[in-house]
Scaffold this motif. Structure first.
Motif, PDB file in Angstrom:
ATOM      1  N   UNK B 129       0.839  -1.189   0.000  1.00 14.45           N
ATOM      2  CA  UNK B 129       0.000   0.000   0.000  1.00 14.45           C
ATOM      3  C   UNK B 129       0.875   1.240   0.000  1.00 14.45           C
ATOM      4  N   UNK B 138      -5.679   3.767   6.136  1.00 13.34           N
ATOM      5  CA  UNK B 138      -5.848   2.785   5.071  1.00 13.34           C
ATOM      6  C   UNK B 138      -6.811   3.273   3.998  1.00 13.34           C
ATOM      7  N   UNK B 141      -5.006   4.965   1.422  1.00 12.92           N
ATOM      8  CA  UNK B 141      -3.884   4.228   0.846  1.00 12.92           C
ATOM      9  C   UNK B 141      -4.206   3.814  -0.588  1.00 12.92           C
ATOM     10  N   UNK B 142      -3.149   3.594  -1.360  1.00 12.32           N
ATOM     11  CA  UNK B 142      -3.339   3.206  -2.758  1.00 12.32           C
ATOM     12  C   UNK B 142      -2.506   1.962  -3.064  1.00 12.32           C
ATOM     13  N   UNK B 143      -3.176   0.843  -3.293  1.00 16.52           N
ATOM     14  CA  UNK B 143      -2.410  -0.367  -3.622  1.00 16.52           C
ATOM     15  C   UNK B 143      -2.049  -0.439  -5.098  1.00 16.52           C
ATOM     16  N   UNK B 158       1.374  -5.569   3.000  1.00 19.68           N
ATOM     17  CA  UNK B 158       0.413  -6.314   3.816  1.00 19.68           C
ATOM     18  C   UNK B 158       0.221  -7.701   3.205  1.00 19.68           C
TER      19      UNK B 158
END
Lengths: 417, 299
Positions: B129, B138, B141-143, B158
């Motif tokens: 992330x 979260x 957050x940017x995956x 993660x």
């Protein structure tokens, strides 16, 4: 039912396990009836084809993905399980609280409850990629999984409903057994809906689900939608001439419906309030629920409030609430509202995943829709055929003595014919 | 570091590994403490290293004992999962240095290859992330950040945390997933009924369902990891059970170019993870859920 398993008591009436199946009534059924049955048959066939596609190709033909691990089948599971409650609660009130005006509904209510739970369970089976593995639920059940409880509850509840229907129709065991069956069935209905709510609420990973108020909301939503559906069903049965009900029964149902609706809306309101109130708002919760008011899910959740409040207002009007049109409209509104509610509830857990990532709304794929429609048609088919074949009408002298049930089979024939 | 963190048992075996160099140096000091002038060695070192006793070794073990104690096998059917070796007496854990992580995703790619994750499956065991500075938010957050990384952001890898209190294991209706004695949460692919309740109960989005049959090019297949069995069931990170139970480290640890990942055995007081947990200020993701994850973050 002495020696032969199937005997005939009247022309076209076959007695099996003490129940008079009036097959003859089907012969006299009109063209429209058979067209409806044929339509249901087509939809069921499509559903079976869709299920075959799903089994052959795996989950990829579904719109569900990791972000939406459960989709339409789960929405329907909650919905059907909920709808089945109302029927049983009405029926139970006949025996436990002496609400005599609901007495004519008892067989219909129990049949409806049983069929709906059956649909809910079939929904799970059709969602599984390897349905035969369901046997592990019996072989190695895990006591900490809410699935074990809701699954077993649904199965036992379905059996109770059908046994109950049999007891009601045959009059087996008389008034006493019917009363005892209710004493078993009612707690099981509540147990089933509680455990269904637990499938959602016992997840600390899903913020919007993880609330104890989920259980009472499930119970009230279930009761309200169930009563509404029963009311609609009763009107339909009456209009096609299978049943005759007193208007006082509809009035009582409508009053009960309005009461449960307002409790249901109240519980929803306090839940929303505790998500947004400044001293209780948690970022994860607010972010998740905002999608349902101003985001891409508003179309699914706003109708819950509008239809819910609208239905209550319709039923609250003192001058108009006895009108069948008003009662049917309000009931239909609430049945639809609860479906949207279940859908939003499903989405509330999934639209923002546990790592905070929002994904655009889930819409079921064609395969999922066809499976769901096929299942719904199975339910409608059972109800349609039962309306003709089964002695659903409660005779006037019901529960007085066993012989009363004997005449039950004949009456619909007269009405239908 | 503080006094509490640096006591060394007298019976400590010869340490190995990068981070232990300082430690072996200290131990060398301890062994020669009597010879060295007391004034030239910090007081606490000569005091502890010189006279380390069995009781003090126990005290040291104690600092991680509650964590090890809490991490018990859950729903363990008594025999290991079919595709893995039996568990040893280790207690596996991982520490990830988020200060070091540059978000290159090499761990992700190594993991995909090692664990036969379907190239068409649309998921990876590890999700990195891209985090906004200043908070662990979260929702922001940017995956799906672009490869290369942004120096103004920080990166949070993660994956399955092998929780001591695994909600996925509690939620599985048929005991198709369990926690082995060494702490690894495994899935029995031949038993999973595909109800996906574990995906729902997992707070770390660590579990993934094979919606399609996983496709792995024949040349890239790892013979130690099943492929066909994974169609239509749930899979997730296993701390590379096929490697770690044979004395190797995980693929992600091996692939990390900056050494941000440390993997090891908490039962071994000399392991990198044991030392890091005792000497560094560590934190865990979503501590509030009470899952007691076995992956710690530092930095």
């Amino acid at each position: 039912m002495a020696k032969k398993l199937i005997t005939t008591t009247a022309p076209g009436v076959y007695r099996f396990i003490g129940v008079d199946f009036n097959i003859g009534a089907l012969k006299s059924a009109g063209k429209r009836y058979w067209m409806f049955v044929a339509l249901l048959g087509i939809i069921i066939t499509l559903g079976i084809v869709a299920w075959g596609t799903a089994l052959a190709n795996g989950g990829s033909v579904m719109a569900m993905r990791d972000n939406y691990p459960w989709g339409l089948w789960f929405t329907n599971y909650m919905y059907y399980v909920g709808l089945s409650a109302g029927g049983l609660i009405v029926y139970a009130s006949v025996h436990l609280f002496g609400a005599e005006q609901f007495k004519p509904l008892s067989r219909l209510a129990v049949l409806q409850a049983g069929v709906l739970v059956m649909l809910a369970l079939l929904g799970i089976i059709t969602d599984m990629e390897r349905p035969w593995r369901a046997v592990y639920m019996l072989l190695t059940p895990n006591g900490t999984s809410p699935f074990v409880y809701t699954g077993s509850a649904a199965n036992i509840y379905m059996i109770i409903c059908f046994v109950d229907l049999w007891v009601l129709i045959t009059g087996f065991g008389g008034k006493k057994l019917a009363q005892r069956m209710t004493l078993i069935a009612l707690p099981f209905a509540i147990y089933l809906h509680t455990t269904t709510a637990f499938v959602l609420s016992l997840n600390k990973s899903r913020e919007l689900w993880n609330s104890a108020v989920m259980v009472p909301i499930f119970l009230t939503s279930a009761t309200a939608s169930g009563i509404a559906l029963l009311l609609i069903c009763a009107y339909i049965m009456q209009s096609i001439g299978v049943f005759k009900f007193a208007s006082s029964m509809f009035r009582s149902l409508a009053t009960l419906l309005a009461t449960v609706i307002i409790i249901d809306l109240f519980l929803l309101l306090v839940e929303i309030l505790s998500v947004f109130w400044p001293t209780s708002a948690k970022p994860g919760h607010v972010v998740r629920l905002e999608h349902f008011f101003t985001g891409e899910y508003a179309w699914a959740f706003i109708p819950v409030l509008i239809l819910g409040i609208g239905a209550f207002v319709l039923l609250a009007g003192r001058k108009t609430r006895h009108l069948p049109a008003i009662q049917i409209t309000a009931s239909a509104m609430y049945v639809v509202a609860i479906f949207f509610k279940r859908y939003s509830l499903m989405a509330m857990g999934f639209s923002t995943n546990t790592l905070g990532q929002y994904s655009s709304p889930y819409f079921p794929s064609l395969v999922e829709v066809l499976i769901a429609l096929g299942l719904l048609s199975v339910g409608l088919m059972i109800m349609t055929l039962s309306a003709k074949v089964l002695p659903l009408q409660v005779p006037e002298d019901e529960h007085d003595e066993e012989p009363a049930a004997l005449g039950a089979g004949a009456e619909p024939v007269v009405e239908a014919g | 570091m503080t006094k509490k963190n640096d006591p060394i048992p007298a019976d400590a075996t010869a340490p190995e590994g990068l981070t232990l160099s300082r430690r072996s140096f200290i131990e060398g000091l301890g062994a020669t403490a009597g010879i060295l002038a007391a004034g030239s060695v910090p007081a606490f070192l000569s005091a502890t290293a010189g006279s380390a006793t069995a009781s003090e070794a126990a005290v040291e073990g104690d600092s991680l004992a509650p964590i090890i104690e809490e991490d018990q096998a859950v729903n363990y059917p008594g025999k290991p999962v079919k595709y893995a070796d039996p568990a040893g007496d280790q207690k596996w854990a991982m520490v990830i240095d988020v200060k070091a992580c540059i978000g290159c995703r090499r761990c992700v790619y190594a993991c995909v290859k090692e664990n036969n994750i379907g190239r068409n499956s649309g998921f990876t065991y590890i999700q990195v992330l891209e985090m906004e500075p200043g908070k662990i938010d979260l929702e922001k957050a940017d995956p799906h950040y672009t490869e290369g990384g942004d120096p103004d952001k920080w990166y949070l890898p993660v994956q399955c945390m092998q929780c001591a209190k695994p909600t996925c294991v509690y939620g599985c209706p048929v005991i198709a997933t369990w926690k082995e004695p060494d702490g690894i949460v495994v899935i029995d692919y031949d038993k999973c009924i595909a109800c996906r309740n574990c995906l729902v109960t997992c707070p770390y989005d660590a579990r993934h369902f094979n919606w399609v049959e996983p496709e792995v090019p024949a040349a890239e297949r790892n013979p130690l990891v099943p492929v066909e069995e994974k169609a239509g069931v749930v899979e997730k990170c296993t701390f590379c059970i096929q490697r770690t139970r044979n004395g190797q480290t995980t693929a992600c640890v091996e692939a990390c170019p900056v050494g941000a990942r440390k993997f090891g055995d908490l039962n071994d007081p000399e392991s990198e993870v044991s030392i890091l947990l005792k000497t560094r200020r560590v934190w865990r993701l979503k501590e509030e859920t009470g899952n007691e994850p076995m992956i710690w973050y530092v930095g």
